[in-house]
Design an enzyme around this catalytic site. Structure first.
Site, PDB file in Angstrom:
ATOM      1  N   HIS A  50     -10.200 -19.033 -17.090  1.00 62.78           N
ATOM      2  CA  HIS A  50      -8.909 -19.004 -16.912  1.00 62.78           C
ATOM      3  C   HIS A  50      -8.386 -20.619 -17.789  1.00 62.78           C
ATOM      4  O   HIS A  50      -7.256 -21.040 -17.437  1.00 62.78           O
ATOM      5  CB  HIS A  50      -8.193 -19.712 -15.615  1.00 62.78           C
ATOM      6  N   HIS A  59       0.181 -12.236  -8.500  1.00 60.09           N
ATOM      7  CA  HIS A  59      -1.091 -11.411  -9.173  1.00 60.09           C
ATOM      8  C   HIS A  59      -0.640 -10.051  -8.179  1.00 60.09           C
ATOM      9  O   HIS A  59      -1.156  -9.282  -8.756  1.00 60.09           O
ATOM     10  CB  HIS A  59      -1.851 -11.953  -8.325  1.00 60.09           C
ATOM     11  N   HIS A  72     -10.816 -10.626 -10.711  1.00 58.35           N
ATOM     12  CA  HIS A  72     -10.175 -12.730  -9.893  1.00 58.35           C
ATOM     13  C   HIS A  72      -9.974 -12.326  -8.880  1.00 58.35           C
ATOM     14  O   HIS A  72      -9.889 -13.303  -8.424  1.00 58.35           O
ATOM     15  CB  HIS A  72      -9.227 -12.658 -10.782  1.00 58.35           C
ATOM     16  N   TRP A 102      -7.483 -26.275 -14.637  1.00 59.12           N
ATOM     17  CA  TRP A 102      -6.552 -25.374 -13.312  1.00 59.12           C
ATOM     18  C   TRP A 102      -8.360 -26.131 -12.708  1.00 59.12           C
ATOM     19  O   TRP A 102      -9.057 -26.583 -12.904  1.00 59.12           O
ATOM     20  CB  TRP A 102      -6.832 -24.367 -13.065  1.00 59.12           C
TER      21      TRP A 102
HETATM   22  N1  LIG Z   1      -9.371 -21.692 -11.707  1.00 55.84           N
HETATM   23  C1  LIG Z   1      -9.306 -21.400 -10.296  1.00 55.84           C
HETATM   24  C2  LIG Z   1      -9.919 -21.843  -9.009  1.00 55.84           C
HETATM   25  C3  LIG Z   1      -8.968 -21.665  -7.596  1.00 55.84           C
HETATM   26  C4  LIG Z   1      -7.902 -20.912  -7.418  1.00 55.84           C
HETATM   27  C5  LIG Z   1      -7.013 -20.211  -9.166  1.00 55.84           C
HETATM   28  C6  LIG Z   1      -8.068 -20.551 -10.049  1.00 55.84           C
HETATM   29  C7  LIG Z   1      -7.350 -20.153 -11.320  1.00 55.84           C
HETATM   30  O1  LIG Z   1      -7.596 -20.013 -12.380  1.00 55.84           O
HETATM   31  C8  LIG Z   1      -5.863 -19.704 -10.995  1.00 55.84           C
HETATM   32  C9  LIG Z   1      -5.975 -18.498 -12.374  1.00 55.84           C
HETATM   33  N2  LIG Z   1      -5.022 -19.192 -13.911  1.00 55.84           N
HETATM   34  C10 LIG Z   1      -5.155 -17.588 -12.104  1.00 55.84           C
HETATM   35  O2  LIG Z   1      -3.707 -17.374 -11.320  1.00 55.84           O
HETATM   36  O3  LIG Z   1      -5.096 -16.696 -12.520  1.00 55.84           O
HETATM   37 ZN   LIG Z   2      -3.493 -15.457 -12.924  1.00 63.78          ZN
HETATM   38 ZN   LIG Z   3      -6.175 -16.623 -14.728  1.00 64.91          ZN
END
Ligand SMILES: Nc1ccccc1C(=O)C[C@H](N)C(=O)O
Ligand SMILES: [Zn+2]
Ligand SMILES: [Zn+2]
Length: 209
Positions: A50, A161, A60, A20
């Site tokens: 993640h 989410h 999260h 990410w």
């Molecule tokens: N690392 C981040 C930093 C800032 C905002 C989102 C992420 C995410 O990892 C999103 C994730 N993969 C998600 O959808 O749960």
């Molecule tokens: Zn996610």
């Molecule tokens: Zn995630």
């Protein structure tokens, strides 16, 4: 008849993999070599939870939500259906309805067929807010997807989410379904027992049934 082979649907964790934007990159290195210890090589990893194929714990995106060590492991083991929804900008009730997913406890969405795992995708299919109520209605408890997130990369509201969470649907992200045929499978995608965590990498595997 002998059972079919397990298929790995996890991203390999490599030092070159895209994570990410702005998040901690994945890195594996030896912290001690066999020469140094006189007996064994010892590796260490640094990673966002993640990176690659992973599950999100509700914590999260919700301070009150369950953390990884509190999750029910039965969510991550059992029958699953893979369906192909490639070509959609977003997926919601309207796109899922034709598939007839009544009674499917775990739903895995294939949204793309050629992903370069060293580059963060510029555009990917996201889920719409009406997805949570629809999946709950059909009895789905786990939603897996081959994208980095169920929400857009710039989302602050995390509507998909929250829609899933409010309807008791748990989230598995970044699975690899490029070579997987739609159909019915057994799934194993167990999170690590990380105390207090907001997510965990998983080794996700499926086997046709
Ligand atoms: N690392 C981040 C930093 C800032 C905002 C989102 C992420 C995410 O990892 C999103 C994730 N993969 C998600 O959808 O749960
Ligand atoms: Zn996610
Ligand atoms: Zn995630």
């Amino acid at each position: 008849m002998e059972k079919k082979k397990w298929i790995d649907i996890s991203q390999p964790l490599t030092n070159e993999m895209a994570v990410w934007p702005g998040d901690t990159p994945f890195s594996f290195q030896l912290s001690y070599t066999k020469e140094q210890t006189g007996s064994v090589n010892i590796g260490q990893i640094t990673t966002s939870v993640h990176s690659g194929t992973h599950i999100d714990a509700p914590f999260h995106f919700d301070h009150e939500g369950k953390k990884v060590h509190e999750l029910d492991i039965d969510l991550y083991i059992g029958t699953a259906r893979v369906i192909d929804v490639t070509g959609y900008e977003s997926v919601g009730r309207a796109e899922l309805e034709p598939f007839g997913i009544e009674g499917v406890p775990r739903l895995l969405l294939r949204t793309m067929t050629d992903r370069d795992l060293t580059v963060f995708p510029e555009k990917y299919t996201v889920l719409r807010e009406d997805v949570g109520p629809y999946l709950k209605e059909k009895g789905v408890r786990l939603l897996g997807i081959d994208t980095p997130s169920v929400d857009p990369v710039d989302s602050k509201k995390m509507l998909a989410h929250h829609s899933l969470h409010e309807n008791d649907v748990f989230i598995l992200e970044n699975i690899v379904l490029e070579k997987v045929e739609p159909g019915n499978y057994e799934l194993i995608a167990l999170p690590l027992a990380i105390e207090g965590a907001d997510g965990s990498p998983v080794r996700a595997v499926i086997r046709p049934i």
